[in-house]
Design a protein around this motif. Sequence first.
Motif, PDB file in Angstrom:
ATOM      1  N   UNK A   1       7.149   4.438  -3.561  1.00  0.00           N
ATOM      2  CA  UNK A   1       7.807   3.257  -3.937  1.00  0.00           C
ATOM      3  C   UNK A   1       7.291   3.277  -4.634  1.00  0.00           C
ATOM      4  N   UNK A   2       7.511   3.076  -6.490  1.00  0.00           N
ATOM      5  CA  UNK A   2       7.205   2.950  -7.440  1.00  0.00           C
ATOM      6  C   UNK A   2       6.546   2.050  -7.872  1.00  0.00           C
ATOM      7  N   UNK A   3       7.465   1.090  -7.577  1.00  0.00           N
ATOM      8  CA  UNK A   3       7.720  -0.719  -8.008  1.00  0.00           C
ATOM      9  C   UNK A   3       6.051  -0.954  -7.418  1.00  0.00           C
TER      10      UNK A   3
ATOM     11  N   UNK B   1       0.502  -2.091  -6.494  1.00  0.00           N
ATOM     12  CA  UNK B   1      -1.121  -2.045  -5.038  1.00  0.00           C
ATOM     13  C   UNK B   1      -1.757  -2.257  -6.598  1.00  0.00           C
ATOM     14  N   UNK B   2      -1.471  -1.437  -7.383  1.00  0.00           N
ATOM     15  CA  UNK B   2      -2.700  -1.435  -9.109  1.00  0.00           C
ATOM     16  C   UNK B   2      -2.837  -2.795  -9.246  1.00  0.00           C
ATOM     17  N   UNK B   3      -2.221  -3.329  -9.652  1.00  0.00           N
ATOM     18  CA  UNK B   3      -1.871  -4.571 -10.220  1.00  0.00           C
ATOM     19  C   UNK B   3      -3.106  -5.692  -9.594  1.00  0.00           C
TER      20      UNK B   3
ATOM     21  N   UNK C   1       0.471  -1.352  -0.015  1.00  0.00           N
ATOM     22  CA  UNK C   1       0.038   0.180  -0.039  1.00  0.00           C
ATOM     23  C   UNK C   1       1.100   1.038   0.289  1.00  0.00           C
ATOM     24  N   UNK C   2       0.258   2.372  -0.764  1.00  0.00           N
ATOM     25  CA  UNK C   2       1.620   3.814  -0.848  1.00  0.00           C
ATOM     26  C   UNK C   2       0.860   4.001   0.237  1.00  0.00           C
TER      27      UNK C   2
END
Length: 177
Positions: free
Chosen positions: A149-151, A156-158, A142-143
């Motif tokens: 952390x871009x990765x 998280x989006x996936x 989770x952001x």
Amino acid sequence: MPKARRSDDWGFPRWRSYESSRETVAQRECDRHGCGEAGLCPAPKSPNSPDRWYFCQKHAAEYNKGWDYFEGLDKEQKEERAKSERQESAGYAEASHYGWTGSGDGSRSADEMMALEVLELEADADYPTIKKAYRAKAKEVHPDVKPGDDEAAKQFQAIQVSYEVLRAAEERREWKG
């Protein structure tokens, strides 16, 4: 006079019908020039024509890849033909909601299978298992847990998209049932 030889298909079950002959049967060859395989797959020679080519499986797939089944039909005829084909196959779609099949046996779409891979679940996972795996994985990347952390944000989006696909599929199954 030579002694009669016993047949290989005596007893039960008989592997060939009674009164059948043992002569060879001519088999149709593939209509593709130079191919010697058996031509068991019929393919239309032209749209709306009863004439057929007979290809081997490889050449039938090649032939059908670019085939337009609605070529030469006007818009109304195309719609009518598509409607009749949908009606003929409606039984398969209708039967999917009866629950005769369990998940993991072809009842899941390709998108659902990819979503299950993202969540690292088996094809026969039920909805509570999916929900549990989604929450556990979402908490890891989770952001708010991993800011900047871009990765982790991509993961998280996936995970979110995968859960949405599986949730929508579950809702469709519940609605139909």
